[in-house]
Scaffold this active site. Structure first.
Site, PDB file in Angstrom:
ATOM      1  N   LYS A 164       0.823  -1.300   0.088  1.00 17.09           N
ATOM      2  CA  LYS A 164       0.202  -0.241  -0.542  1.00 17.09           C
ATOM      3  C   LYS A 164       0.894   1.485   0.466  1.00 17.09           C
ATOM      4  CE  LYS A 164       1.129   0.916   4.515  1.00 17.09           C
ATOM      5  NZ  LYS A 164       1.284   2.415   4.752  1.00 17.09           N
ATOM      6  N   ASP A 218      -1.839  -1.867  10.889  1.00 18.92           N
ATOM      7  CA  ASP A 218      -2.258  -1.787   9.800  1.00 18.92           C
ATOM      8  C   ASP A 218      -3.034  -2.845   8.854  1.00 18.92           C
ATOM      9  OD1 ASP A 218      -1.367   0.818   8.667  1.00 18.92           O
ATOM     10  OD2 ASP A 218       0.917   0.626   8.138  1.00 18.92           O
TER      11      ASP A 218
HETATM   12  O1  C5P Z   1       0.347  -1.351  15.385  1.00 20.34           O
HETATM   13  P1  C5P Z   1       1.960  -1.552  15.169  1.00 20.34           P
HETATM   14  O2  C5P Z   1       2.617  -2.729  15.403  1.00 20.34           O
HETATM   15  O3  C5P Z   1       2.103  -1.550  13.636  1.00 20.34           O
HETATM   16  O4  C5P Z   1       3.195  -0.425  15.573  1.00 20.34           O
HETATM   17  C1  C5P Z   1       4.314  -0.360  15.250  1.00 20.34           C
HETATM   18  C2  C5P Z   1       4.514   1.467  16.578  1.00 20.34           C
HETATM   19  O5  C5P Z   1       4.000   2.120  15.490  1.00 20.34           O
HETATM   20  C3  C5P Z   1       3.570   0.641  17.425  1.00 20.34           C
HETATM   21  O6  C5P Z   1       4.310   0.355  18.404  1.00 20.34           O
HETATM   22  C4  C5P Z   1       4.124   2.096  17.852  1.00 20.34           C
HETATM   23  O7  C5P Z   1       5.347   2.655  18.271  1.00 20.34           O
HETATM   24  C5  C5P Z   1       3.940   3.001  16.217  1.00 20.34           C
HETATM   25  N1  C5P Z   1       2.244   3.714  16.357  1.00 20.34           N
HETATM   26  C6  C5P Z   1       1.713   4.382  17.030  1.00 20.34           C
HETATM   27  N2  C5P Z   1       0.294   4.774  16.331  1.00 20.34           N
HETATM   28  C7  C5P Z   1      -0.314   4.321  15.821  1.00 20.34           C
HETATM   29  C8  C5P Z   1       0.219   2.996  14.799  1.00 20.34           C
HETATM   30  C9  C5P Z   1       1.886   3.073  15.469  1.00 20.34           C
HETATM   31  O8  C5P Z   1       2.612   5.375  17.938  1.00 20.34           O
HETATM   32  N3  C5P Z   1      -1.803   4.925  14.931  1.00 20.34           N
END
Ligand code: C5P
Length: 290
Positions: free
Chosen positions: A10, A135
């Site tokens: 994406k 995501d």
């Molecule tokens: O949810 P995901 O594992 O992809 O997120 C990775 C990191 O990105 C999280 O640990 C956080 O530090 C950051 N993140 C965030 N806010 C979001 C998505 C991700 O702070 N909406």
């Protein structure tokens, strides 16, 4: 019986961060566009437990891998005692802001549900996806979408008329950017950290009713603030792409990929050539029809 699935990536046409939440995540609004450039996954019922293999030897094949974790969660939730063999043929660059790993996890959930004759309802798949990563729910469906919350609340949208017939040029600079790093460093940019809600709605409306040239002024990514400061070459990429015919150019997700939107495939291919002769051969590039 082998089940083979493409796992697309994406780009974020808009990623507007609205503020930091009490749970450490960030509240956001993002317009996500599927890109038909894919990793390949194959699945087979076999033995017990999960056997994962991957063409890219730098990736772990244990519970540190999102595909492995997705399979674990799926087998537990569906109360399946048998095992699975999964192979991941990696084509999408890593730590690229293209959602490659998230897409792989969602593809694994959908494929395993099919392989075991649909034991889990879509709501359960969404719940597992959300717990695995912000995501991942987007990749359970294959349409453009408005995502809100921390990215897990998905509102599917019809294909945008402004993008019809256009093409992406994707450029990965040869280094990755870690998502936690990008979010942590956003703290130093209060304006980018505390965006005004409503930009997504505005962009969506323009992509539905206006041409891309008009809509392109609304493409925006809050996470460019830390990324372009640390890696000024990414700013140069965008300037070069815009000056050489791109209708729009932006960083995707937390980076490091830059994408350009071009009038059609042949203009994307000639821009790719120009880009490579200017910035050398170290970058990974791909032209993908929209
Ligand atoms: O949810 P995901 O594992 O992809 O997120 C990775 C990191 O990105 C999280 O640990 C956080 O530090 C950051 N993140 C965030 N806010 C979001 C998505 C991700 O702070 N909406």
């Amino acid at each position: 019986m082998d089940l083979e699935k493409n796992s697309p990536c994406k780009v974020n046409l808009l990623l507007n961060i609205l503020g930091r939440r009490a749970d450490g995540f960030h509240e956001l609004e993002t317009v996500m566009q599927p890109v038909n450039f894919c990793d390949e996954l194959s699945f087979e019922r076999a033995g017990n437990g999960i056997q994962l293999s991957c063409s890219d030897k730098s990736l772990p094949v244990n519970s540190k891998n999102l595909v492995f974790r997705a399979a674990q969660q799926f087998l537990a939730a569906a109360e399946i005692s048998g095992g699975v063999k999964i192979h991941l043929e990696k084509k999408i660059p890593l730590a690229a802001g293209l959602g490659g790993g998230s897409g792989n996890a969602a593809t694994a959930l959908l494929a395993l549900n099919e392989l075991f004759s649909w034991p889990l309802a879509p709501e359960k798949l969404h719940e597992i996806a959300t717990a695995l990563g912000s995501d991942i729910p987007f990749f359970l469906q294959n349409k453009p979408a408005l995502a809100t919350g921390r990215g897990e609340k998905i509102q599917p949208l019809e294909n945008f008329p402004a993008l019809r017939g256009k093409a992406f040029l994707l450029i990965h600079p040869g280094f990755g950017i870690s998502t936690p790093w990008a979010y942590q460093n956003l703290a130093r940019f209060p304006k980018a950290l505390n965006g005004q809600k409503g930009r997504a709605e505005k962009l969506i409306s323009l992509l539905q009713t206006a041409d891309l040239k008009t809509a392109s002024g609304e493409l925006y990514n809050s996470l460019e603030a830390p990324a372009l400061e640390k890696f000024p070459v990414l700013q140069l990429f965008q300037e070069f792409l815009r000056a050489n015919g791109a209708l729009a150019a932006l960083m995707s997700g937390s980076g490091s990929t830059t994408f350009a939107i071009c009038e059609n495939i042949s203009s994307a291919e000639s821009l790719e050539e120009k880009f490579k002769s200017k910035f050398g051969q170290n970058c990974w590039t791909a032209v993908v029809p929209i």
